[in-house]
Design a protein around this motif. Sequence first.
Motif, PDB file in Angstrom:
ATOM      1  N   ALA A   1       0.866  -1.183   0.000  1.00  0.00           N
ATOM      2  CA  ALA A   1       0.000   0.000   0.000  1.00  0.00           C
ATOM      3  C   ALA A   1       0.899   1.228   0.000  1.00  0.00           C
ATOM      4  CB  ALA A   1      -0.914   0.020   1.214  1.00  0.00           C
ATOM      5  N   TYR A   2       0.538   2.244  -0.781  1.00  0.00           N
ATOM      6  CA  TYR A   2       1.284   3.497  -0.722  1.00  0.00           C
ATOM      7  C   TYR A   2       0.314   4.660  -0.860  1.00  0.00           C
ATOM      8  CZ  TYR A   2       1.091   3.699  -5.876  1.00  0.00           C
ATOM      9  OH  TYR A   2       0.674   3.746  -7.178  1.00  0.00           O
ATOM     10  N   PHE A   3       0.628   5.753  -0.182  1.00  0.00           N
ATOM     11  CA  PHE A   3      -0.236   6.929  -0.140  1.00  0.00           C
ATOM     12  C   PHE A   3       0.598   8.165  -0.438  1.00  0.00           C
ATOM     13  CE2 PHE A   3      -1.733   3.786   2.977  1.00  0.00           C
ATOM     14  CZ  PHE A   3      -2.976   3.487   2.443  1.00  0.00           C
ATOM     15  N   ASN A   4       0.178   8.933  -1.459  1.00  0.00           N
ATOM     16  CA  ASN A   4       0.885  10.157  -1.809  1.00  0.00           C
ATOM     17  C   ASN A   4       0.458  11.335  -0.945  1.00  0.00           C
ATOM     18  OD1 ASN A   4       2.263   8.908  -3.910  1.00  0.00           O
ATOM     19  ND2 ASN A   4       0.668   9.348  -5.401  1.00  0.00           N
ATOM     20  N   ARG A   5      -0.800  11.369  -0.593  1.00  0.00           N
ATOM     21  CA  ARG A   5      -1.330  12.532   0.134  1.00  0.00           C
ATOM     22  C   ARG A   5      -2.262  12.023   1.236  1.00  0.00           C
ATOM     23  NH1 ARG A   5      -1.940  17.964  -1.515  1.00  0.00           N
ATOM     24  NH2 ARG A   5      -1.386  17.396  -3.652  1.00  0.00           N
ATOM     25  N   MET A   6      -1.699  11.769   2.400  1.00  0.00           N
ATOM     26  CA  MET A   6      -2.463  11.189   3.493  1.00  0.00           C
ATOM     27  C   MET A   6      -3.645  12.068   3.914  1.00  0.00           C
ATOM     28  SD  MET A   6      -1.818   8.214   5.011  1.00  0.00           S
ATOM     29  CE  MET A   6      -0.031   8.018   5.059  1.00  0.00           C
ATOM     30  N   ALA A   7      -3.436  13.386   3.860  1.00  0.00           N
ATOM     31  CA  ALA A   7      -4.474  14.305   4.328  1.00  0.00           C
ATOM     32  C   ALA A   7      -5.753  14.217   3.511  1.00  0.00           C
ATOM     33  CB  ALA A   7      -3.944  15.741   4.320  1.00  0.00           C
ATOM     34  N   SER A   8      -5.651  13.724   2.265  1.00  0.00           N
ATOM     35  CA  SER A   8      -6.834  13.655   1.397  1.00  0.00           C
ATOM     36  C   SER A   8      -7.664  12.393   1.636  1.00  0.00           C
ATOM     37  CB  SER A   8      -6.404  13.701  -0.077  1.00  0.00           C
ATOM     38  OG  SER A   8      -5.681  12.524  -0.432  1.00  0.00           O
ATOM     39  N   LEU A   9      -7.166  11.456   2.445  1.00  0.00           N
ATOM     40  CA  LEU A   9      -7.872  10.197   2.684  1.00  0.00           C
ATOM     41  C   LEU A   9      -8.898  10.361   3.796  1.00  0.00           C
ATOM     42  CD1 LEU A   9      -4.839   7.713   2.574  1.00  0.00           C
ATOM     43  CD2 LEU A   9      -6.254   8.538   0.684  1.00  0.00           C
ATOM     44  N   ARG A  10     -10.070   9.798   3.590  1.00  0.00           N
ATOM     45  CA  ARG A  10     -11.123   9.889   4.605  1.00  0.00           C
ATOM     46  C   ARG A  10     -10.957   8.736   5.590  1.00  0.00           C
ATOM     47  NH1 ARG A  10     -16.974  10.845   2.489  1.00  0.00           N
ATOM     48  NH2 ARG A  10     -16.791   8.606   2.082  1.00  0.00           N
ATOM     49  N   ASP A  11     -11.004   9.081   6.882  1.00  0.00           N
ATOM     50  CA  ASP A  11     -10.810   8.076   7.922  1.00  0.00           C
ATOM     51  C   ASP A  11     -11.822   6.942   7.796  1.00  0.00           C
ATOM     52  OD1 ASP A  11      -8.979   9.926   8.704  1.00  0.00           O
ATOM     53  OD2 ASP A  11      -9.975  10.501  10.565  1.00  0.00           O
ATOM     54  N   GLU A  12     -13.053   7.297   7.450  1.00  0.00           N
ATOM     55  CA  GLU A  12     -14.103   6.280   7.379  1.00  0.00           C
ATOM     56  C   GLU A  12     -13.887   5.292   6.239  1.00  0.00           C
ATOM     57  OE1 GLU A  12     -16.005  10.238   5.946  1.00  0.00           O
ATOM     58  OE2 GLU A  12     -14.462   9.554   7.347  1.00  0.00           O
ATOM     59  N   ASP A  13     -13.095   5.695   5.230  1.00  0.00           N
ATOM     60  CA  ASP A  13     -12.835   4.803   4.105  1.00  0.00           C
ATOM     61  C   ASP A  13     -11.670   3.857   4.372  1.00  0.00           C
ATOM     62  OD1 ASP A  13     -14.888   5.948   2.661  1.00  0.00           O
ATOM     63  OD2 ASP A  13     -13.576   7.382   1.639  1.00  0.00           O
ATOM     64  N   TYR A  14     -10.747   4.274   5.221  1.00  0.00           N
ATOM     65  CA  TYR A  14      -9.530   3.499   5.412  1.00  0.00           C
ATOM     66  C   TYR A  14      -9.340   2.970   6.830  1.00  0.00           C
ATOM     67  CZ  TYR A  14      -8.079   5.063   0.801  1.00  0.00           C
ATOM     68  OH  TYR A  14      -8.007   5.288  -0.542  1.00  0.00           O
ATOM     69  N   GLY A  15     -10.189   3.370   7.757  1.00  0.00           N
ATOM     70  CA  GLY A  15     -10.071   2.845   9.104  1.00  0.00           C
ATOM     71  C   GLY A  15      -9.257   3.745  10.022  1.00  0.00           C
ATOM     72  N   PRO A  16      -9.208   3.391  11.299  1.00  0.00           N
ATOM     73  CA  PRO A  16      -8.584   4.246  12.318  1.00  0.00           C
ATOM     74  C   PRO A  16      -7.087   4.441  12.145  1.00  0.00           C
ATOM     75  CG  PRO A  16      -9.170   2.085  13.230  1.00  0.00           C
ATOM     76  CD  PRO A  16      -9.824   2.184  11.886  1.00  0.00           C
TER      77      PRO A  16
END
Length: 370
Positions: A275-290
């Motif tokens: 898994a890799y994420f370029n922009r963590m701030a753009s991810l919704r907590d409810e979509d990816y978990g705590p």
Amino acid sequence: MGCCADNVKKFEYFADRDLSYAFDSLTGVLKREEIIGYVNSLISEGKAFTFGIADIDNFKTVNDTYGHVRGDAALRSMAEYLCKTFAGKGVIGRYGGDEFMLVLEGCSEYKDIWALGHAVNMDIGSVRTEGCRELSMTITMGMCRYPIDAHSYNDLLKLADKALYRGKMKGRNCFIIYLEEKHKDININDIIERKYSGMHLCSRVFTYLTSSGDIAEAIDILFRRIVSYFMVDHICIETRGGMHFQVIHKLSKQREFCKLDYDEVISLLNNAGLAYFNRMASLRDEDYGPVIKQMKDSQISSGVYCKIQAFGNEYGYIRVDMTDTVRIWQQDEINVIIIAANTIGLMLYYQGRTIEEMPQTQPVFIGGEE
């Protein structure tokens, strides 16, 4: 083109000049020779300014995906954005290809340059191109100052190029302001830099990991290489029991990285264990978990996470974090992590060992300045 022409006329050097042939026919910004003449004029008059090079990230992919007609349109869109963004503050020129030049007359205070660079970094994703609205472009900028850093156009170009190179190595989509104490030793033409290119590192991972009879020592050697070359803030192997082999870049704004929820991270990995994420701030907590909230709370802005496994056995995962900048992870960087994880997994399997039986050493800090 009209917007750029109206803007440059505001600066004394251009005010009474005939600009009929001063602009690049494709992008509408000033030609390179016009920028060079402007820079030399400012130097001769002893006027302070900032000089920069801006490079569109991964532009070859734009041409390969959308074709060169759309690629030209994307160049025009970026040129228009830069002209509007820096209108009244500076002038934009085309260096060549997908690179632009920037001159900010009268602006040489670090905090002022940083504010302008940060504003661009935060807003650049809004640039859109007609015919390919889904295309989102970013840029990397390298900047230096006259007379603080250099006293000629050629020397300013060299220093801006060094800053740009550092930005590319840091993950793109960022801006770097040249500081001698941090960047003077960067040599973009050095054979050692070429030797440890991403492609070469991929082929060397196995060599690094087998360079010592002690697997722990070999992992430490590899992780130091990765942090130093790719300029990542943090790398480690994380297991349910804790973090092992932590290497942290001295320029990282975060010095104490917290353990993440192991099972939550594993749940984010795809079938290949990545898994890799370029922009963590753009991810919704409810979509990816705590665990995403945990990452954000830990000031992690982007990251790569790859499971260490072999023949059905799971040994943990390699964790790579950035904290102060959004990073666009490149395929060669991701490949290095994947190859490292797979090789470590095989070595552990054949040696009948686990990561958790190895001691959790203190974090190692390398690179940069204290």
